[in-house]
Write a protein that holds these residues in place. Structure first.
Motif, PDB file in Angstrom:
ATOM      1  N   ILE A  35       9.777  -2.042   6.456  1.00 37.10           N
ATOM      2  CA  ILE A  35       8.785  -0.961   6.459  1.00 37.10           C
ATOM      3  C   ILE A  35       7.704  -1.287   5.422  1.00 37.10           C
ATOM      4  O   ILE A  35       8.017  -1.684   4.297  1.00 37.10           O
ATOM      5  CB  ILE A  35       9.432   0.400   6.120  1.00 37.10           C
ATOM      6  CG1 ILE A  35      10.426   0.808   7.193  1.00 37.10           C
ATOM      7  CG2 ILE A  35       8.358   1.473   5.939  1.00 37.10           C
ATOM      8  CD1 ILE A  35       9.826   1.128   8.543  1.00 37.10           C
ATOM      9  N   GLU A  36       6.432  -1.124   5.792  1.00 38.48           N
ATOM     10  CA  GLU A  36       5.329  -1.301   4.853  1.00 38.48           C
ATOM     11  C   GLU A  36       4.475  -0.038   4.875  1.00 38.48           C
ATOM     12  O   GLU A  36       3.691   0.188   5.801  1.00 38.48           O
ATOM     13  CB  GLU A  36       4.497  -2.526   5.221  1.00 38.48           C
ATOM     14  CG  GLU A  36       3.294  -2.748   4.320  1.00 38.48           C
ATOM     15  CD  GLU A  36       3.644  -2.733   2.840  1.00 38.48           C
ATOM     16  OE1 GLU A  36       3.114  -1.855   2.126  1.00 38.48           O
ATOM     17  OE2 GLU A  36       4.459  -3.579   2.402  1.00 38.48           O
ATOM     18  N   LEU A  37       4.622   0.791   3.846  1.00 32.66           N
ATOM     19  CA  LEU A  37       3.918   2.070   3.808  1.00 32.66           C
ATOM     20  C   LEU A  37       2.425   1.909   3.540  1.00 32.66           C
ATOM     21  O   LEU A  37       1.630   2.774   3.921  1.00 32.66           O
ATOM     22  CB  LEU A  37       4.532   2.977   2.729  1.00 32.66           C
ATOM     23  CG  LEU A  37       5.983   3.425   2.949  1.00 32.66           C
ATOM     24  CD1 LEU A  37       6.449   4.310   1.805  1.00 32.66           C
ATOM     25  CD2 LEU A  37       6.129   4.161   4.283  1.00 32.66           C
ATOM     26  N   ALA A  38       2.028   0.840   2.865  1.00 32.73           N
ATOM     27  CA  ALA A  38       0.613   0.649   2.515  1.00 32.73           C
ATOM     28  C   ALA A  38      -0.137  -0.139   3.576  1.00 32.73           C
ATOM     29  O   ALA A  38      -1.203  -0.713   3.292  1.00 32.73           O
ATOM     30  CB  ALA A  38       0.501  -0.041   1.161  1.00 32.73           C
ATOM     31  N   GLN A  39       0.367  -0.169   4.781  1.00 36.60           N
ATOM     32  CA  GLN A  39      -0.310  -0.883   5.857  1.00 36.60           C
ATOM     33  C   GLN A  39      -1.325   0.025   6.547  1.00 36.60           C
ATOM     34  O   GLN A  39      -0.990   1.129   6.969  1.00 36.60           O
ATOM     35  CB  GLN A  39       0.728  -1.369   6.878  1.00 36.60           C
ATOM     36  CG  GLN A  39       0.151  -2.192   8.005  1.00 36.60           C
ATOM     37  CD  GLN A  39       1.237  -2.654   8.969  1.00 36.60           C
ATOM     38  OE1 GLN A  39       2.396  -2.318   8.797  1.00 36.60           O
ATOM     39  NE2 GLN A  39       0.849  -3.437   9.969  1.00 36.60           N
TER      40      GLN A  39
ATOM     41  N   ALA B 178      -7.614   3.746   6.196  1.00 34.52           N
ATOM     42  CA  ALA B 178      -7.772   3.588   4.738  1.00 34.52           C
ATOM     43  C   ALA B 178      -7.362   2.178   4.333  1.00 34.52           C
ATOM     44  O   ALA B 178      -6.509   1.548   4.969  1.00 34.52           O
ATOM     45  CB  ALA B 178      -6.938   4.615   4.005  1.00 34.52           C
ATOM     46  N   SER B 179      -7.973   1.669   3.255  1.00 35.85           N
ATOM     47  CA  SER B 179      -7.635   0.322   2.783  1.00 35.85           C
ATOM     48  C   SER B 179      -6.252   0.309   2.138  1.00 35.85           C
ATOM     49  O   SER B 179      -5.690   1.356   1.789  1.00 35.85           O
ATOM     50  CB  SER B 179      -8.682  -0.152   1.768  1.00 35.85           C
ATOM     51  OG  SER B 179      -8.623   0.665   0.606  1.00 35.85           O
ATOM     52  N   LYS B 180      -5.723  -0.879   1.945  1.00 34.21           N
ATOM     53  CA  LYS B 180      -4.413  -1.028   1.321  1.00 34.21           C
ATOM     54  C   LYS B 180      -4.418  -0.479  -0.110  1.00 34.21           C
ATOM     55  O   LYS B 180      -3.475   0.194  -0.535  1.00 34.21           O
ATOM     56  CB  LYS B 180      -4.004  -2.509   1.314  1.00 34.21           C
ATOM     57  CG  LYS B 180      -2.585  -2.770   0.810  1.00 34.21           C
ATOM     58  CD  LYS B 180      -2.269  -4.252   0.863  1.00 34.21           C
ATOM     59  CE  LYS B 180      -0.863  -4.538   0.372  1.00 34.21           C
ATOM     60  NZ  LYS B 180       0.175  -4.040   1.301  1.00 34.21           N
ATOM     61  N   ALA B 181      -5.504  -0.726  -0.843  1.00 33.64           N
ATOM     62  CA  ALA B 181      -5.604  -0.223  -2.215  1.00 33.64           C
ATOM     63  C   ALA B 181      -5.605   1.299  -2.242  1.00 33.64           C
ATOM     64  O   ALA B 181      -4.965   1.921  -3.110  1.00 33.64           O
ATOM     65  CB  ALA B 181      -6.853  -0.772  -2.881  1.00 33.64           C
ATOM     66  N   THR B 182      -6.313   1.928  -1.292  1.00 27.25           N
ATOM     67  CA  THR B 182      -6.351   3.393  -1.226  1.00 27.25           C
ATOM     68  C   THR B 182      -4.975   3.960  -0.914  1.00 27.25           C
ATOM     69  O   THR B 182      -4.530   4.948  -1.522  1.00 27.25           O
ATOM     70  CB  THR B 182      -7.367   3.857  -0.166  1.00 27.25           C
ATOM     71  OG1 THR B 182      -8.655   3.355  -0.498  1.00 27.25           O
ATOM     72  CG2 THR B 182      -7.417   5.378  -0.089  1.00 27.25           C
ATOM     73  N   LEU B 183      -4.287   3.339   0.019  1.00 25.75           N
ATOM     74  CA  LEU B 183      -2.947   3.801   0.390  1.00 25.75           C
ATOM     75  C   LEU B 183      -1.974   3.647  -0.776  1.00 25.75           C
ATOM     76  O   LEU B 183      -1.146   4.530  -1.033  1.00 25.75           O
ATOM     77  CB  LEU B 183      -2.451   3.023   1.609  1.00 25.75           C
ATOM     78  CG  LEU B 183      -3.221   3.263   2.918  1.00 25.75           C
ATOM     79  CD1 LEU B 183      -2.737   2.301   3.998  1.00 25.75           C
ATOM     80  CD2 LEU B 183      -3.062   4.714   3.373  1.00 25.75           C
TER      81      LEU B 183
ATOM     82  N   HIS C 229       0.999  -8.026  -6.117  1.00 27.24           N
ATOM     83  CA  HIS C 229       0.930  -9.481  -6.262  1.00 27.24           C
ATOM     84  C   HIS C 229       1.423 -10.187  -4.998  1.00 27.24           C
ATOM     85  O   HIS C 229       1.609 -11.400  -4.982  1.00 27.24           O
ATOM     86  CB  HIS C 229       1.773  -9.931  -7.464  1.00 27.24           C
ATOM     87  CG  HIS C 229       3.194  -9.467  -7.410  1.00 27.24           C
ATOM     88  ND1 HIS C 229       3.582  -8.256  -7.922  1.00 27.24           N
ATOM     89  CD2 HIS C 229       4.309 -10.032  -6.876  1.00 27.24           C
ATOM     90  CE1 HIS C 229       4.889  -8.100  -7.737  1.00 27.24           C
ATOM     91  NE2 HIS C 229       5.338  -9.160  -7.092  1.00 27.24           N
ATOM     92  N   SER C 230       1.658  -9.398  -3.932  1.00 29.21           N
ATOM     93  CA  SER C 230       2.060  -9.967  -2.644  1.00 29.21           C
ATOM     94  C   SER C 230       1.648  -9.004  -1.542  1.00 29.21           C
ATOM     95  O   SER C 230       1.173  -7.896  -1.808  1.00 29.21           O
ATOM     96  CB  SER C 230       3.574 -10.221  -2.606  1.00 29.21           C
ATOM     97  OG  SER C 230       4.278  -8.992  -2.676  1.00 29.21           O
ATOM     98  N   GLU C 231       1.845  -9.423  -0.312  1.00 32.71           N
ATOM     99  CA  GLU C 231       1.506  -8.572   0.820  1.00 32.71           C
ATOM    100  C   GLU C 231       2.426  -7.364   0.929  1.00 32.71           C
ATOM    101  O   GLU C 231       2.045  -6.313   1.434  1.00 32.71           O
ATOM    102  CB  GLU C 231       1.563  -9.395   2.115  1.00 32.71           C
ATOM    103  CG  GLU C 231       0.459 -10.421   2.244  1.00 32.71           C
ATOM    104  CD  GLU C 231      -0.924  -9.778   2.293  1.00 32.71           C
ATOM    105  OE1 GLU C 231      -1.049  -8.719   2.944  1.00 32.71           O
ATOM    106  OE2 GLU C 231      -1.866 -10.320   1.691  1.00 32.71           O
ATOM    107  N   THR C 232       3.646  -7.534   0.449  1.00 29.90           N
ATOM    108  CA  THR C 232       4.628  -6.448   0.523  1.00 29.90           C
ATOM    109  C   THR C 232       4.527  -5.580  -0.721  1.00 29.90           C
ATOM    110  O   THR C 232       4.454  -6.098  -1.844  1.00 29.90           O
ATOM    111  CB  THR C 232       6.055  -7.017   0.630  1.00 29.90           C
ATOM    112  OG1 THR C 232       6.125  -7.910   1.751  1.00 29.90           O
ATOM    113  CG2 THR C 232       7.069  -5.907   0.809  1.00 29.90           C
ATOM    114  N   THR C 233       4.530  -4.276  -0.535  1.00 34.89           N
ATOM    115  CA  THR C 233       4.444  -3.337  -1.658  1.00 34.89           C
ATOM    116  C   THR C 233       5.767  -3.316  -2.411  1.00 34.89           C
ATOM    117  O   THR C 233       6.840  -3.132  -1.820  1.00 34.89           O
ATOM    118  CB  THR C 233       4.118  -1.921  -1.160  1.00 34.89           C
ATOM    119  OG1 THR C 233       2.905  -1.965  -0.407  1.00 34.89           O
ATOM    120  CG2 THR C 233       3.969  -0.967  -2.328  1.00 34.89           C
TER     121      THR C 233
END
Length: 341
Positions: free
Chosen positions: A145-149, A174-179, A198-202
């Motif tokens: 699961i990736e919540l910031a996607q 929304a962008s990843k940073a906003t999420l 520091h990676s694609e995964t939160t």
């Protein structure tokens, strides 16, 4: 009939002063409320000093427990290092036996708990815990699961951890940073933070206490964008281990064993530093305790002397004693004065 009424009135009039006097006596005999006496300042200071001494003694005991734990870990690391180094040159059953012994030592290191009065003194990365050095956080990711996607539609998700529950609206496109900002702000009430990506995964951080509640999974509900819609489901979590955690060390291939030896050497160096730091701090507290005990001894002797003087100065002053002696000897003041000249 009139005489009877007047007689009864006379009796009542005569009895009123008696009742009043009786009530006065009862009031005079009523116990007076106890007066609160103020504690002398020197005694308060003594209490405060004893509290500091007791606190210092607890610190010394905690230092001793921590030192014993660090030395035990140091000894286990030395053994594990020897096994890892010797396993590199072995093969067959001898190698398997060595790896099994090394894995057993690794398990002992990961399960070792150093505590004082039910409070941990070392974290899971073998670091001393203090006010200046809090325990290292637990790090984890959500499995699959990736919540910031970013997604094309809004999604409101529910997250439940133990008895705590939160609701987060993740806006569309929304962008990843906003999420991540939305998630970080909402999850603070669950004592979960998000470090700088520091990676694609939160990656999520939490305390060891919170980790014990969520390591089996977190209950979540979504709207079909990032999480399945419908009833709440348990989302599994995977812990991220750093090189300082013995559980991260690998003991299979020769390449793994060589890397593990390097990590063990770094851990041994870190433990040596912590033992020196612990010894210096313990010596400092010992000196403070010695000074406080000397002050306590001085206060005790001073109070003892003052109490003796107080007993001598009470009840029978010198003039009364001289009057008593004169009466017993049947002499006058002038005779006493001439004898004293």
């Amino acid at each position: 009939m009139v005489n009877g009424i007047s007689d009864s009135l006379n009796v009542q009039q005569r009895s009123q002063p008696l009742v009043a006097a009786t009530s006065d006596r009862h009031q005079s005999k009523a116990p007076k409320p106890a007066q609160l006496t103020a504690i002398p300042s020197h005694r308060l200071e003594s209490y405060a000093r004893w509290a500091r001494v007791t606190q210092g003694q607890h610190k010394i005991s905690a230092f001793q427990v921590a030192e014993q734990g660090l030395k035990q870990i140091f000894h286990l690391l030395k053994q594990l290092k020897r096994l890892a180094q010797s396993t590199i040159s072995l093969s067959g059953e001898s190698r398997n036996a060595q790896i099994k012994a090394a894995t057993s030592l690794q398990l002992r290191l990961s399960q070792l708990r150093v505590e004082y009065q039910n409070r941990p003194l070392l974290d899971h990365q073998l670091n001393l815990i203090s006010k200046k050095r809090p325990p290292a956080p637990r790090q984890f990711v959500l499995r699959s699961i990736e919540l910031a996607q970013p997604k094309p539609r809004d999604e409101r998700i529910q997250i439940q951890s133990d008895k705590d529950s939160i609701s987060i609206l993740l806006p569309a496109t929304a962008s990843k940073a906003t999420l991540i900002g939305r998630l970080c702000e909402a999850m603070q009430s669950l004592e979960i933070t998000i470090p700088a990506p520091h990676s694609e995964t939160t990656v999520f951080n939490c305390s060891d206490e919170r980790w014990q509640k969520i390591k089996a999974g977190i209950m979540m509900t979504g709207k079909g964008q990032r999480l399945p819609a419908g009833e709440a489901r348990t989302i599994k979590v995977d812990e991220i281990l750093t090189w300082q955690d013995p559980r991260e060390w690998r003991l299979v291939s020769n390449e793994d064993l060589k890397k593990t030896v390097v990590k063990i050497n770094k851990s041994l160096f870190k433990l040596e530093q912590q033992l020196r730091e612990l010894s210096q701090t313990a010596n400092k507290v010992q000196r403070q305790l010695h000074k406080a005990n000397k002050e306590n001894d001085f206060d005790y002797e001073l109070n003892k002397t003052l109490n003796s003087l107080e007993r001598l100065m009470q009840a029978t002053p010198f003039t009364l004693q001289m009057t008593s002696v004169m009466a017993q000897a049947n002499v006058t003041r002038s005779q006493v004065s001439s004898l004293l000249k």
